[in-house]
Design an enzyme around this catalytic site. Structure first.
Site, mmCIF file in Angstrom:
data_model
loop_
_atom_site.group_PDB
_atom_site.id
_atom_site.type_symbol
_atom_site.label_atom_id
_atom_site.label_comp_id
_atom_site.label_asym_id
_atom_site.label_seq_id
_atom_site.Cartn_x
_atom_site.Cartn_y
_atom_site.Cartn_z
ATOM 1 N NE ARG A 255 -4.212 -1.564 0.253
ATOM 2 C CZ ARG A 255 -4.360 -2.645 -0.518
ATOM 3 N NH1 ARG A 255 -3.435 -2.952 -1.408
ATOM 4 N NH2 ARG A 255 -5.433 -3.411 -0.408
ATOM 5 C CD GLU B 262 -3.357 3.102 -5.052
ATOM 6 O OE1 GLU B 262 -4.469 2.548 -5.199
ATOM 7 O OE2 GLU B 262 -2.375 2.498 -4.658
ATOM 8 C CG HIS C 271 -3.747 -0.820 -6.341
ATOM 9 N ND1 HIS C 271 -4.007 -0.284 -5.114
ATOM 10 C CD2 HIS C 271 -3.778 -2.163 -6.144
ATOM 11 C CE1 HIS C 271 -4.198 -1.236 -4.218
ATOM 12 N NE2 HIS C 271 -4.053 -2.406 -4.833
#
Ligand SMILES: O=C(O)[C@H](O)CO
Length: 328
Positions: free
Chosen positions: A244, A273, A292
């Protein structure tokens, strides 16, 4: 069973996922009556009592107190993905609701993206592609040498199921593998991949050519890698993050990359993000950032949905739950 009689599952809106959810609908429909957030909001009175589970796709949507208060028969939140840092597990469990995740389904695809980022950064793949398509390319490979992954030292921080899969892959590259984890792995597991345990993370940081972050985001791992840790790394080392974004202090990373404290970084996750377009990380040339995509394969998404469904059904049927997340 008629659709009406199936337990209701509320699907949280997930935004721009390019039809991913639509592909999962047939899988979910076999076991649940699907209720979208839009339907729920339009007909709260009738639907709230029917909803026994909430399906959360990956790490985007969260479940707040207001939603929990409006679902009196809710029994389980089935998270599709391993990380649950977007969910307040303690608050949810205070409502008597269980949380489940999908550690098995995500492991291979996430380990693959870790390897892909390591290789791409080491061999400067993105720059290579740009040079190859540039109309006035005069650049020869010797002008922008990369570094070798084969026989280099890889330090894995977080040796859960994904970290272990990374180690299995790295072994095929004859890498020297170090790892740091809260709990040491069994001797047989270490030997199977040739991994050496570093009790102190500092030792791993000092010795590794590539440092890969594979930890869960928790209060203990928030900004785990900051100025001090980056300063311990070799100037030739590369930092890879597949966990993360908030595990890294991004301001410290910008500084370290600008001042060549480390060679490069390769991130599949950032905070937030996506990053704002004017973020300093996006202006550097010794970084690769992907949006991601650790689990963005057709197979992984399907397996995640299957694992989430199995978890939710186990809760609803009072059976042992394959992957439950407990409040800390
Ligand atoms: O947590 C996970 O499994 C991935 O990051 C997808 O959200």
């Amino acid at each position: 069973m008629a659709e009406e009689e199936l337990p209701g599952v509320l699907i949280l809106d997930i935004g721009g996922t390019h039809g991913v959810l639509e592909n999962l609908v047939p899988l979910l429909k076999k076991h649940f009556r699907l209720i979208t957030m839009k339907e729920f909001l339009e007909n709260k009175k009738e639907l709230s009592k029917k909803i026994q589970s909430v399906f959360v796709f990956e790490c985007r949507p969260t479940v707040d107190r207001e939603l929990l208060e409006s679902l009196p028969n809710l029994k389980v939140i089935g998270n599709s993905g391993v990380g649950v840092d977007h969910l307040d597990v303690k608050m949810i469990s205070n409502f008597g609701v269980k949380v489940t995740n999908t550690p098995h389904a995500v492991a291979d695809s996430t380990a693959d993206i870790g390897m892909a980022l390591m290789l791409a950064s080491a061999r400067r793949l993105v720059e290579g592609c740009q040079i190859a398509v540039s109309p006035d390319t005069k650049c020869f490979a010797v002008d922008w040498l990369g570094v070798e992954v084969t026989r280099a030292t890889l330090g894995i921080i977080g040796m859960g199921s994904i970290g272990y899969k990374v180690a299995q892959r790295a072994r095929a590259f004859d890498m020297r593998i170090l790892y740091h984890n809260r709990n040491r792995r069994r001797k047989e597991e270490e030997e199977a991949v040739g991994a050496h345990y570093c009790e102190k993370m500092e030792d791993l940081l000092q010795q590794s050519d590539f440092v890969m972050l594979v930890v869960n985001l928790t209060p203990e791992t928030h900004k785990l890698i900051g100025k001090k840790e980056l300063g311990l790394m070799k100037p030739t080392a590369t930092l890879i993050n597949i966990s993360r974004g908030a595990v890294i202090d991004q301001d410290a990373l910008v500084e370290a990359l600008q001042n060549k404290i480390i060679r490069a970084a390769a991130l599949d996750v950032t905070y937030p993000e996506p990053l704002p377009r004017d973020h300093p990380l996006l202006k550097l040339n010794n970084i690769i950032i992907t949006p991601h995509i650790g689990t963005a394969t057709a197979q992984a998404i399907r397996m995640m949905a299957e694992e989430a469904i199995a978890n939710m059904l186990a809760v609803l049927n009072g059976q042992p739950i394959p992957s439950e997340v407990f409040p800390k």
